[in-house]
Write a protein that holds these residues in place. Structure first.
Motif, PDB file in Angstrom:
ATOM      1  N   THR A   1      64.834  59.891 -42.071  1.00 21.78           N
ATOM      2  CA  THR A   1      64.433  58.519 -42.369  1.00 21.78           C
ATOM      3  C   THR A   1      64.920  58.107 -43.761  1.00 21.78           C
ATOM      4  N   ASN A   2      64.748  56.844 -44.080  1.00 20.38           N
ATOM      5  CA  ASN A   2      65.068  56.354 -45.421  1.00 20.38           C
ATOM      6  C   ASN A   2      64.260  57.118 -46.464  1.00 20.38           C
ATOM      7  N   GLU A   3      62.999  57.408 -46.153  1.00 20.37           N
ATOM      8  CA  GLU A   3      62.132  58.129 -47.087  1.00 20.37           C
ATOM      9  C   GLU A   3      62.658  59.538 -47.343  1.00 20.37           C
ATOM     10  N   ASP A   4      63.176  60.197 -46.296  1.00 20.51           N
ATOM     11  CA  ASP A   4      63.755  61.533 -46.460  1.00 20.51           C
ATOM     12  C   ASP A   4      64.943  61.483 -47.421  1.00 20.51           C
TER      13      ASP A   4
ATOM     14  N   ASP B   1      65.579  59.151 -49.650  1.00 21.65           N
ATOM     15  CA  ASP B   1      65.093  58.782 -50.987  1.00 21.65           C
ATOM     16  C   ASP B   1      64.597  60.019 -51.730  1.00 21.65           C
ATOM     17  N   LEU B   2      63.825  60.861 -51.050  1.00 27.02           N
ATOM     18  CA  LEU B   2      63.315  62.086 -51.668  1.00 27.02           C
ATOM     19  C   LEU B   2      64.467  63.020 -52.033  1.00 27.02           C
ATOM     20  N   TYR B   3      65.418  63.202 -51.126  1.00 29.55           N
ATOM     21  CA  TYR B   3      66.576  64.049 -51.403  1.00 29.55           C
ATOM     22  C   TYR B   3      67.309  63.564 -52.644  1.00 29.55           C
TER      23      TYR B   3
ATOM     24  N   GLU C   1      66.279  61.713 -55.102  1.00 28.73           N
ATOM     25  CA  GLU C   1      65.448  61.906 -56.298  1.00 28.73           C
ATOM     26  C   GLU C   1      65.504  63.359 -56.768  1.00 28.73           C
TER      27      GLU C   1
ATOM     28  N   ALA D   1      70.323  54.598 -43.969  1.00 27.93           N
ATOM     29  CA  ALA D   1      69.993  55.675 -44.902  1.00 27.93           C
ATOM     30  C   ALA D   1      71.209  56.565 -45.137  1.00 27.93           C
TER      31      ALA D   1
ATOM     32  N   ASN E   1      73.169  57.237 -48.715  1.00 28.40           N
ATOM     33  CA  ASN E   1      73.404  58.596 -49.179  1.00 28.40           C
ATOM     34  C   ASN E   1      74.893  58.838 -49.433  1.00 28.40           C
TER      35      ASN E   1
END
Length: 121
Positions: free
Chosen positions: A22-25, A27-29, A31, A59, A63
């Motif tokens: 997901t977009n959240e995954d 984003d975490l990567y 960061e 996403a 990336n």
């Protein structure tokens, strides 16, 4: 899903991705890898793909742009997977990484981890 593996330490980020990313995954990567790049000047990456079924296109594009901009701040990158398209993806992104990307099949995960940690197989 993005899972941070226990081998993560210092300038090494070790992750396993599976299922749907997901977009959240992403984003975490970004960061986590960016924090290492800022702190150490370069980051090593172990990226394992297991039962990966879907990557949200938006996403993935974000990336890819991150990789283009920050590719020189990657040190050794090991991508570990189980499908031919994953090997193709590793080859596709390799030129934008400072030291390229080495692809390993899933059964070679220990060899890949050793290589990304030490530079030796």
């Amino acid at each position: 899903m993005l899972e941070v593996l226990p081998e993560t330490q210092d300038n090494l980020l070790a992750v396993r991705v599976s299922g749907e990313l997901t977009n959240e995954d992403f984003d975490l990567y970004r960061e986590l890898i960016w924090d290492r790049m800022k702190q150490y000047g370069a980051a090593r990456l172990y990226y394992e793909m297991v039962n990966l079924s879907w990557v949200k296109p938006g996403a993935a594009l974000e990336n890819a742009l991150f990789d283009l901009v920050h590719g020189r701040a990657y040190d050794r990158v090991a991508m570990v997977g189980e499908k031919i398209w994953q090997k193709w993806a590793a080859n596709l992104i390799s030129p934008v990484k400072k030291k390229g990307v080495r692809y390993f099949d899933l059964h070679e995960r220990e060899r890949a981890m050793r290589w990304v940690q030490t530079g030796e197989e």
